[in-house]
Scaffold this active site. Structure first.
Site, mmCIF file in Angstrom:
data_model
loop_
_atom_site.group_PDB
_atom_site.id
_atom_site.type_symbol
_atom_site.label_atom_id
_atom_site.label_comp_id
_atom_site.label_asym_id
_atom_site.label_seq_id
_atom_site.Cartn_x
_atom_site.Cartn_y
_atom_site.Cartn_z
ATOM 1 N N LYS A 129 0.916 -1.105 0.002
ATOM 2 C CA LYS A 129 0.069 -0.008 0.116
ATOM 3 C C LYS A 129 1.031 1.154 -0.113
ATOM 4 O O LYS A 129 1.656 1.571 0.978
ATOM 5 C CB LYS A 129 -0.907 0.102 0.981
ATOM 6 C CG LYS A 129 -1.877 1.252 0.937
ATOM 7 C CD LYS A 129 -2.898 0.959 2.314
ATOM 8 C CE LYS A 129 -3.904 2.060 2.183
ATOM 9 N NZ LYS A 129 -3.539 3.526 2.070
ATOM 10 N N LYS A 336 -2.986 -2.188 7.593
ATOM 11 C CA LYS A 336 -2.204 -1.228 7.802
ATOM 12 C C LYS A 336 -0.903 -1.729 8.688
ATOM 13 O O LYS A 336 -1.504 -2.536 9.662
ATOM 14 C CB LYS A 336 -2.694 0.057 8.543
ATOM 15 C CG LYS A 336 -3.900 0.794 7.532
ATOM 16 C CD LYS A 336 -3.269 1.377 6.460
ATOM 17 C CE LYS A 336 -3.459 3.081 6.551
ATOM 18 N NZ LYS A 336 -4.448 3.787 7.028
#
Ligand code: IVH
Length: 705
Positions: A129, A336
């Site tokens: 990401k 995350k």
């Protein structure tokens, strides 16, 4: 050929070769020529086009330098809304996400009958990401026509001019070697970002100019992408990866693309820059492995910032059928990395004494995960810093780890301060040797010049081969740990956590893990080695063996009756506190100097505290069970001299000890025998003088039988 057609040809060739190098560099990740060569080729092209402007085309590499400033951006409507992903922060979050998906489909998604015939090999596709900005690119007949920001997801801004300055974005696509042909109208999406290197370069320039420095690469990328003056964008060398091809699952299937993974392969074959680290995964365990891998040292090694991984259901139909909840697709999630800031509590303040004798206050923290590692300590640098932060024991603090640096207390949350929070007093004496403390600038320093150096040496000795034998923990590493305030005395070594080490410069996850594993593996130690490790003056390996056998014989009933092979550190302390200098001197090989040194060492409270701390940290002392009939050599003391041929010196020594005897390095009246090998030295001479019996190696081995 006329001059003008020669120029035209040269321009064509230059454009082609520059494009070839650009493609190799960005898409294939191969540098075919140096930057300098590329720059000079671009310069030649630029000069020729300047002379012959009629040959300038919109897709010439020279057009990446930016154009005239504009007043405002035009609006662009996205054909498909540009959605964003929900976040997961833990493996549990990920599990819950998958469960929600499975519930939605009524069955385990991987065996859903409606979707089964279109099932792909892997359930998930995992991507890095990127921490940049989402963009949409529109190509018509393989030519880059328009680029836009996400905006509100439905309507974005036209930033075509700015995106043209991004070299990683192709002007023209090429499907001549691709299995699948490029559709006439093509929409792709990706991320525009700034490399760490470029970010640092820009910040250095800002500093030089006296302008403000930027906080992170993302901010600069965001500012650059939305520049009205595209020349500014061009000066900032943005980069980009493409990660999505916008089309319905049906359309994609017609093209022969069934999975997200295949989208990436096809995009690459058309000339887009794709992130090569992306990978499919069959189950959540594989997803977690991928996330863990990228959360550690490998993340540091990348030249761009990532803030997690993106996990998508690989099968295009499943992805599409899962639909959108709120503003996010159900079949995708951003897993995350743990945040770089977290709050915790200061449980204590330790004082560490560095190698130069500087006293550094270090906060002992309630363990907290920051940026993927468990942090238990944070240096406070000096007592002025404590005042500046106004930190107290019991305070709730924010620990931050910006970039790759060592964690620090960035803020005290004073509203959460308990009534009993304890103010930190500036020490008056050094915790190592009790000497007075002097102030030098902002630092406190032990007034004993030898202080830092001495305890450093004690630590080198403690980990050395004959002692705890902590392999891979040489002086350099010890120095580093002392300077970072991680260790002060030997007991601190056993409290080291991977998270304390991995944040230091020059340490990778693997090496941090190895060190901690090595320390844990060596926590159990033989008594003689343990005594030797304490670094008591004049107590070498031989004397340590002797002392160990004394301790063991005192406690043997207690130890062997209990069927143990361990002795408590407390019992060792008691042994030495209860033995007089005179008794020590009665032991073979222990003269007045050695006896006194042992006695003094154990009467120093700091040493006893150190031993107690070691016990608390889980150091275990092993003793060897003495075999029956093993005291053939009881009470006899041996000295070895010359080269031994039948056994190594260490083997001989061990034999003697196993049979209840002792060995010593020097000949004295207490010596029973000297064993002389080849070329015996002065020790044999001395034995002769004192009338001590000298044995050949053969005679000695007969004695053992
Ligand atoms: S796939 C629904 N792949 O992360 C969007 N997104 O909320 C599917 N991002 O703003 C996007 N790196 O710009 C995807 N390798 C990657 C990405 C990525 C960064 C951004 C994306 C979006 C946000 C997710």
């Amino acid at each position: 050929m006329t001059q003008i057609s020669k120029v035209k040809k040269r321009i064509e060739k230059l454009k082609k070769i520059i494009e070839k190098y650009r493609y190799a560099y960005h898409v294939l990740d191969k540098s075919l020529v140096s930057d300098d060569v590329l720059d000079s080729l671009k310069k030649e092209l630029f000069d020729l086009e300047n002379q012959y402007p009629k040959f300038i085309t919109s897709n010439s590499p020279t057009q990446r330098v930016g154009g005239e400033p504009i007043k405002e951006f035009n609006k662009v409507e996205h054909k498909e809304p540009m959605v964003s992903l929900n976040d997961a922060f833990s493996e549990e979050d990920m599990q819950a996400w998958l469960e929600r998906l499975e519930n939605y489909f009524g069955k385990n998604i991987s065996v859903n009958p409606r979707l089964d015939q279109r099932k792909s090999a892997s359930l998930f596709y995992c991507e890095l990401k990127l921490d940049g900005l989402a963009v949409e690119l529109y190509y018509e007949n393989k030519i880059f026509k328009q680029g836009s920001t996400r905006g509100n997801g439905l309507i974005g801004e036209d930033i075509t001019q700015n995106l043209k300055t991004v070299e990683a974005i192709p002007f023209v696509l090429d499907d001549s070697n691709a299995k699948i042909k490029i559709p006439k109208k093509l929409i792709v999406r990706g991320e525009v970002f700034l490399s760490k290197k470029e970010f640092n370069r820009i910040n250095k320039e800002q500093e030089k100019k006296g302008d403000k420095v930027y906080a992170n690469p993302r901010n600069v990328a965001a500012g650059s992408v939305r520049q009205l003056d595209s020349k500014v964008t061009a000066s900032r060398k943005l980069d980009s990866f493409i990660y999505d091809l916008i089309s319905s699952a049906d359309e994609l299937e017609k093209l022969g693309i069934k999975t997200h993974e295949e989208k990436h392969e096809v995009l690459k074959s058309w000339g887009f820059k794709i992130n090569s680290h992306n990978k499919s995964a069959n189950n959540l365990d594989e997803v977690f492995k991928f996330q863990n891998y990228w959360n550690g040292i490998n993340r540091k090694k990348l030249d761009y910032e990532i803030d997690g991984i993106v996990v998508l259901i690989n099968n295009n139909y499943v992805y599409e059928n899962a639909g959108i909840v709120g503003k996010s697709p159900r079949a995708g999630i951003a897993f995350k990395f743990s945040p770089k800031e977290a709050e915790t509590i200061v449980e204590n303040i330790k004082i560490q004494v560095g190698r130069t004798g500087v006293l550094t206050p270090v906060a002992v923290l309630r363990p907290v995960n920051v940026g993927g590692t468990t942090i238990t300590h944070a240096t406070l640098h000096n007592y002025d810093e404590i005042k500046r932060l106004d930190v107290r024991i019991g305070d709730t603090v924010i620990i931050s780890r910006a970039g790759d640096v060592i964690p620090k207390i960035s803020k005290v949350l004073k509203d959460l301060r308990p009534k009993k929070a304890e103010e930190i007093k500036t020490p008056k004496v050094c915790p190592i040797d009790g000497a007075k403390v002097r102030k030098e600038g902002v630092f406190l320093k032990c007034s004993n010049k030898n202080c830092g150096g001495r305890h450093k040496k004690a630590l080198y000795h403690f980990v050395s081969r004959g002692a705890f034998n902590l392999e891979g923990m040489g002086p350099k590493i010890i120095n580093n740990f002392i300077d970072e305030g991680l260790i002060n005395d030997a007991s601190d070594i056993f409290t080291l956590k991977e998270g304390d080490i991995v944040v230091l410069k020059r340490f990778a996850e693997k090496s941090a893990k190895n060190i901690v594993e090595e320390i844990n593996a060596k926590k159990e130690i033989k008594l003689a080695r343990f005594i030797y490790s304490l670094g008591i003056g004049h107590v070498g390996e031989e004397t340590s063996q002797l002392l160990a056998s004394q301790v063991i014989s005192k406690y043997k009933n207690q130890i062997f009756l209990a069927g143990q092979a361990k002795i408590k550190i407390n019992d060792i302390i008691n042994f030495f506190l209860n033995i007089s200098i005179e008794d020590l001197q009665k032991l073979p090989d222990i003269g007045p100097k050695v006896a006194e040194s042992i006695y003094i060492w154990f009467y120093d409270k700091r040493n006893i505290n150190l031993l107690k701390k070691m016990e608390e940290t889980g150091v275990k002392i092993e003793i060897e069970k003495q075999k029956k009939n093993n005291n053939k050599l009881k009470g006899l003391s041996f000295v070895l001299t010359g080269g031994l041929e039948m056994m190594s010196r260490d083997e001989v020594k061990e034999k003697i000890r196993n049979l209840g005897g002792s060995t010593s390095e020097s000949v004295s009246k207490k010596t029973s025998y000297v064993v002389a090998g080849v070329k015996p030295g002065s020790k044999a001479e001395k034995a002769k003088q004192l009338g001590i019996k000298i044995l050949t190696e053969r005679e000695f081995s007969e004695l053992l039988e």
